[in-house]
Design a protein around this motif. Structure first.
Motif, PDB file in Angstrom:
ATOM      1  N   ALA A 241       0.814  -1.213   0.000  1.00  0.00           N
ATOM      2  CA  ALA A 241       0.000   0.000   0.000  1.00  0.00           C
ATOM      3  C   ALA A 241       0.850   1.267   0.000  1.00  0.00           C
ATOM      4  CB  ALA A 241      -0.930   0.006   1.200  1.00  0.00           C
ATOM      5  N   GLY A 242       2.163   1.116   0.214  1.00  0.00           N
ATOM      6  CA  GLY A 242       3.035   2.272   0.287  1.00  0.00           C
ATOM      7  C   GLY A 242       2.864   3.061   1.580  1.00  0.00           C
ATOM      8  N   VAL A 243       2.553   2.349   2.656  1.00  0.00           N
ATOM      9  CA  VAL A 243       2.341   2.980   3.958  1.00  0.00           C
ATOM     10  C   VAL A 243       3.609   2.857   4.803  1.00  0.00           C
ATOM     11  CG1 VAL A 243       1.020   2.799   6.120  1.00  0.00           C
ATOM     12  CG2 VAL A 243      -0.131   2.542   3.936  1.00  0.00           C
ATOM     13  N   ASN A 244       3.953   3.910   5.539  1.00  0.00           N
ATOM     14  CA  ASN A 244       5.021   3.802   6.521  1.00  0.00           C
ATOM     15  C   ASN A 244       4.650   2.715   7.531  1.00  0.00           C
ATOM     16  OD1 ASN A 244       6.421   6.083   5.486  1.00  0.00           O
ATOM     17  ND2 ASN A 244       5.102   7.452   6.677  1.00  0.00           N
ATOM     18  N   TYR A 245       5.620   1.938   7.970  1.00  0.00           N
ATOM     19  CA  TYR A 245       5.292   0.889   8.935  1.00  0.00           C
ATOM     20  C   TYR A 245       6.469   0.637   9.874  1.00  0.00           C
ATOM     21  CZ  TYR A 245       8.228  -2.322   6.251  1.00  0.00           C
ATOM     22  OH  TYR A 245       9.299  -2.906   5.627  1.00  0.00           O
ATOM     23  N   VAL A 246       6.154   0.076  11.021  1.00  0.00           N
ATOM     24  CA  VAL A 246       7.168  -0.430  11.940  1.00  0.00           C
ATOM     25  C   VAL A 246       6.762  -1.836  12.360  1.00  0.00           C
ATOM     26  CG1 VAL A 246       8.004   1.777  12.844  1.00  0.00           C
ATOM     27  CG2 VAL A 246       6.036   0.675  13.922  1.00  0.00           C
ATOM     28  N   GLU A 247       7.757  -2.659  12.631  1.00  0.00           N
ATOM     29  CA  GLU A 247       7.485  -4.021  13.080  1.00  0.00           C
ATOM     30  C   GLU A 247       7.558  -4.075  14.605  1.00  0.00           C
ATOM     31  OE1 GLU A 247       9.061  -7.295  10.640  1.00  0.00           O
ATOM     32  OE2 GLU A 247      10.021  -5.734   9.442  1.00  0.00           O
ATOM     33  N   GLU A 248       6.652  -4.854  15.172  1.00  0.00           N
ATOM     34  CA  GLU A 248       6.445  -4.869  16.615  1.00  0.00           C
ATOM     35  C   GLU A 248       6.632  -6.261  17.205  1.00  0.00           C
ATOM     36  OE1 GLU A 248       2.830  -3.312  19.381  1.00  0.00           O
ATOM     37  OE2 GLU A 248       2.217  -4.715  17.795  1.00  0.00           O
ATOM     38  N   ALA A 249       7.151  -6.285  18.438  1.00  0.00           N
ATOM     39  CA  ALA A 249       7.171  -7.508  19.225  1.00  0.00           C
ATOM     40  C   ALA A 249       6.546  -7.202  20.584  1.00  0.00           C
ATOM     41  CB  ALA A 249       8.599  -8.025  19.394  1.00  0.00           C
ATOM     42  N   PHE A 250       6.099  -8.255  21.262  1.00  0.00           N
ATOM     43  CA  PHE A 250       5.414  -8.096  22.541  1.00  0.00           C
ATOM     44  C   PHE A 250       6.319  -8.522  23.689  1.00  0.00           C
ATOM     45  CE2 PHE A 250       2.104  -7.857  19.520  1.00  0.00           C
ATOM     46  CZ  PHE A 250       1.022  -7.232  20.123  1.00  0.00           C
ATOM     47  N   ALA A 251       6.327  -7.697  24.738  1.00  0.00           N
ATOM     48  CA  ALA A 251       7.214  -7.951  25.877  1.00  0.00           C
ATOM     49  C   ALA A 251       6.808  -9.191  26.655  1.00  0.00           C
ATOM     50  CB  ALA A 251       7.232  -6.730  26.799  1.00  0.00           C
ATOM     51  N   ASP A 252       5.521  -9.317  26.951  1.00  0.00           N
ATOM     52  CA  ASP A 252       5.073 -10.343  27.894  1.00  0.00           C
ATOM     53  C   ASP A 252       4.292 -11.476  27.244  1.00  0.00           C
ATOM     54  OD1 ASP A 252       2.839  -8.908  27.229  1.00  0.00           O
ATOM     55  OD2 ASP A 252       2.097  -8.674  29.282  1.00  0.00           O
ATOM     56  N   ARG A 253       4.398 -11.601  25.922  1.00  0.00           N
ATOM     57  CA  ARG A 253       3.694 -12.675  25.230  1.00  0.00           C
ATOM     58  C   ARG A 253       4.694 -13.662  24.646  1.00  0.00           C
ATOM     59  NH1 ARG A 253      -1.351 -11.945  23.235  1.00  0.00           N
ATOM     60  NH2 ARG A 253      -1.149 -14.182  22.790  1.00  0.00           N
ATOM     61  N   ALA A 254       4.370 -14.942  24.781  1.00  0.00           N
ATOM     62  CA  ALA A 254       5.206 -15.993  24.216  1.00  0.00           C
ATOM     63  C   ALA A 254       4.946 -16.128  22.716  1.00  0.00           C
ATOM     64  CB  ALA A 254       4.923 -17.318  24.912  1.00  0.00           C
ATOM     65  N   TYR A 255       5.964 -16.575  21.993  1.00  0.00           N
ATOM     66  CA  TYR A 255       5.872 -16.758  20.545  1.00  0.00           C
ATOM     67  C   TYR A 255       5.981 -18.227  20.176  1.00  0.00           C
ATOM     68  CZ  TYR A 255       6.179 -11.770  19.517  1.00  0.00           C
ATOM     69  OH  TYR A 255       5.902 -10.437  19.417  1.00  0.00           O
ATOM     70  N   THR A 256       5.368 -18.579  19.064  1.00  0.00           N
ATOM     71  CA  THR A 256       5.554 -19.906  18.488  1.00  0.00           C
ATOM     72  C   THR A 256       6.817 -19.887  17.631  1.00  0.00           C
ATOM     73  OG1 THR A 256       4.328 -19.439  16.447  1.00  0.00           O
ATOM     74  CG2 THR A 256       3.046 -20.166  18.365  1.00  0.00           C
ATOM     75  N   ARG A 257       7.272 -21.041  17.207  1.00  0.00           N
ATOM     76  CA  ARG A 257       8.488 -21.093  16.386  1.00  0.00           C
ATOM     77  C   ARG A 257       8.263 -20.500  14.999  1.00  0.00           C
ATOM     78  NH1 ARG A 257      10.708 -26.879  15.709  1.00  0.00           N
ATOM     79  NH2 ARG A 257      10.466 -26.882  17.989  1.00  0.00           N
ATOM     80  N   GLU A 258       6.983 -20.283  14.628  1.00  0.00           N
ATOM     81  CA  GLU A 258       6.677 -19.622  13.357  1.00  0.00           C
ATOM     82  C   GLU A 258       6.727 -18.099  13.477  1.00  0.00           C
ATOM     83  OE1 GLU A 258       5.474 -23.619  13.509  1.00  0.00           O
ATOM     84  OE2 GLU A 258       4.576 -22.010  14.725  1.00  0.00           O
ATOM     85  N   GLY A 259       6.991 -17.598  14.696  1.00  0.00           N
ATOM     86  CA  GLY A 259       7.076 -16.162  14.903  1.00  0.00           C
ATOM     87  C   GLY A 259       5.751 -15.492  15.165  1.00  0.00           C
ATOM     88  N   ARG A 260       4.713 -16.261  15.449  1.00  0.00           N
ATOM     89  CA  ARG A 260       3.401 -15.713  15.765  1.00  0.00           C
ATOM     90  C   ARG A 260       3.175 -15.767  17.278  1.00  0.00           C
ATOM     91  NH1 ARG A 260       4.240 -14.656  11.416  1.00  0.00           N
ATOM     92  NH2 ARG A 260       4.510 -12.748  12.618  1.00  0.00           N
ATOM     93  N   LEU A 261       2.259 -14.928  17.754  1.00  0.00           N
ATOM     94  CA  LEU A 261       1.931 -14.946  19.174  1.00  0.00           C
ATOM     95  C   LEU A 261       1.263 -16.269  19.540  1.00  0.00           C
ATOM     96  CD1 LEU A 261       0.451 -11.363  19.625  1.00  0.00           C
ATOM     97  CD2 LEU A 261       2.668 -12.175  20.440  1.00  0.00           C
ATOM     98  N   ALA A 262       1.698 -16.864  20.640  1.00  0.00           N
ATOM     99  CA  ALA A 262       1.029 -18.074  21.120  1.00  0.00           C
ATOM    100  C   ALA A 262      -0.388 -17.707  21.563  1.00  0.00           C
ATOM    101  CB  ALA A 262       1.806 -18.673  22.287  1.00  0.00           C
ATOM    102  N   PRO A 263      -1.392 -18.532  21.255  1.00  0.00           N
ATOM    103  CA  PRO A 263      -2.776 -18.217  21.650  1.00  0.00           C
ATOM    104  C   PRO A 263      -2.890 -18.045  23.158  1.00  0.00           C
ATOM    105  CG  PRO A 263      -2.688 -20.107  20.155  1.00  0.00           C
ATOM    106  CD  PRO A 263      -1.281 -19.825  20.551  1.00  0.00           C
ATOM    107  N   ARG A 264      -3.684 -17.061  23.573  1.00  0.00           N
ATOM    108  CA  ARG A 264      -3.865 -16.813  25.006  1.00  0.00           C
ATOM    109  C   ARG A 264      -4.403 -18.041  25.743  1.00  0.00           C
ATOM    110  NH1 ARG A 264      -3.953 -11.591  27.183  1.00  0.00           N
ATOM    111  NH2 ARG A 264      -3.455  -9.929  25.694  1.00  0.00           N
ATOM    112  N   SER A 265      -5.086 -18.922  25.019  1.00  0.00           N
ATOM    113  CA  SER A 265      -5.639 -20.129  25.632  1.00  0.00           C
ATOM    114  C   SER A 265      -4.560 -21.160  25.969  1.00  0.00           C
ATOM    115  CB  SER A 265      -6.663 -20.770  24.692  1.00  0.00           C
ATOM    116  OG  SER A 265      -6.068 -21.071  23.435  1.00  0.00           O
ATOM    117  N   GLN A 266      -3.350 -20.984  25.434  1.00  0.00           N
ATOM    118  CA  GLN A 266      -2.261 -21.927  25.658  1.00  0.00           C
ATOM    119  C   GLN A 266      -1.505 -21.575  26.931  1.00  0.00           C
ATOM    120  OE1 GLN A 266       0.287 -22.382  22.268  1.00  0.00           O
ATOM    121  NE2 GLN A 266       1.724 -23.741  23.277  1.00  0.00           N
TER     122      GLN A 266
END
Length: 253
Positions: free
Chosen positions: A156-181
Motif C-alpha cells: 500500500a506504500g504505507v510507513n510501517y514499523v514491526e512490533e514484538a510483545f514484551a510479555d507474550r510468548a511466541y511460536t516457532r513460526e514467529g506468531r503470538l502463542a494463543p492466550r488459551s495456551q
C-alpha cells in the motif's frame, strides 16, 4: 541504539476504569488510544490525549472491530469495505481529538481480533493499510513482526514499523502463542525484562517450546492493564536505560 515502548491506553468507558494509564505513561514512549469500538468514549479519549500531551508521548489510534461486549477480541467475518470504513472512522475520531489539543497522530495499531486476523490474512492487512493511507499517508502502521501485515503495508506504500510483545510468548513460526495456551502470557517481571533486552540487542527471542527465533522489533508492546503491569514496565525501562539503550518514539528515529 534506540527502541520505542508502546502501550495500549484509554480503554476506560463511562464510569468504568480499566488500566493504569497515568502510572505507566512516564515509562513508555508511544501509546495506542482506544477509539470507542472495543473500549473508551469521547471523554476518555480526550482525557488520555491530554495526559499524553502532559508526558510528551507519541499518540496512535487503536481501532478494532465494533465489539464493545467482547472487548474487540472476537473474530468477525468483516468485508474489506467494512474494515476500511471502521478503521477510517476510528482514526478520524482520534485525529480530531488530537487536533483539538494541538497534536498529531503518529501511528495506527489495530486491536485484538483485528490484529490477530491481520497477522495471518494479508487481505485484512490490506484493508487496514489502505484505510490508514487514505486518512493520512504520513501515519505509520504498526505490524506484527515478519507477518503478512508488513507485506500489506509495503504493497500500500504505507510507513510501517514491526512490533514484538514484551510479555507474550511466541511460536516457532514467529506468531503470538494463543492466550488459551499455557504460558502464552509471561508474568515474571525479571524474565520479561531480560527477554526484551535480548530482543533489542540481538533480534532474537526464545519461543514457547524453547526454540530461538529472529524477530525484527522496532517497537515493543508493553501492557498496562494487568496487575503488576506498571512494575513490569518500570523494570523494562530501567534495564534498557542501564544497558545504554535510548527510548524514543519510532516516529522520531
Amino acid at each position: 541504539m534506540h527502541i520505542d515502548l508502546n502501550c495500549d491506553m484509554g480503554e476506560s468507558f463511562g464510569v468504568y476504569t480499566l488500566g493504569y494509564d497515568e502510572a505507566a505513561m512516564p515509562y513508555v514512549t508511544s501509546i495506542n488510544v482506544a477509539c470507542g469500538f472495543h473500549a473508551s468514549d469521547p471523554s476518555n479519549m480526550l482525557k488520555t490525549v491530554c495526559l499524553a500531551k502532559k508526558y510528551n508521548l507519541a499518540i496512535g489510534a487503536h481501532p478494532s472491530f465494533p465489539d464493545l461486549v467482547g472487548f474487540g477480541r472476537r473474530a468477525m467475518a468483516a468485508s474489506h469495505e467494512e474494515i476500511f470504513a471502521d478503521v477510517v472512522y476510528q482514526i478520524g475520531a482520534l485525529a480530531g481529538v488530537c487536533q483539538s489539543q494541538g497534536l498529531k497522530l503518529q501511528h495506527v495499531k489495530v486491536h485484538g481480533a483485528m490484529y490477530n486476523q491481520a497477522e495471518k490474512d494479508i487481505a485484512i492487512g490490506a484493508a487496514i493499510a489502505e484505510a490508514i493511507k487514505s486518512v493520512d499517508p504520513a501515519l505509520y502502521m504498526v505490524c506484527s513482526s515478519g507477518s503478512p501485515m508488513v507485506t500489506a503495508a509495503k504493497n500500500a506504500g504505507v510507513n510501517y514499523v514491526e512490533e514484538a510483545f514484551a510479555d507474550r510468548a511466541y511460536t516457532r513460526e514467529g506468531r503470538l502463542a494463543p492466550r488459551s495456551q499455557a504460558g502464552a502470557v509471561i508474568h515474571d517481571v525479571n524474565m520479561v525484562a531480560q527477554r526484551v533486552l535480548a530482543l533489542v540487542k540481538t533480534g532474537k527471542v526464545r519461543t514457547i517450546d524453547d526454540t530461538e527465533i529472529s524477530l525484527n522489533a522496532e517497537t515493543i508492546c508493553v501492557h498496562g492493564d494487568t496487575p503488576g503491569a506498571v512494575e513490569m514496565i518500570k523494570k523494562i525501562h530501567s534495564l534498557l536505560e542501564q544497558e545504554g539503550i535510548g527510548l524514543k518514539p519510532f516516529g522520531k528515529r
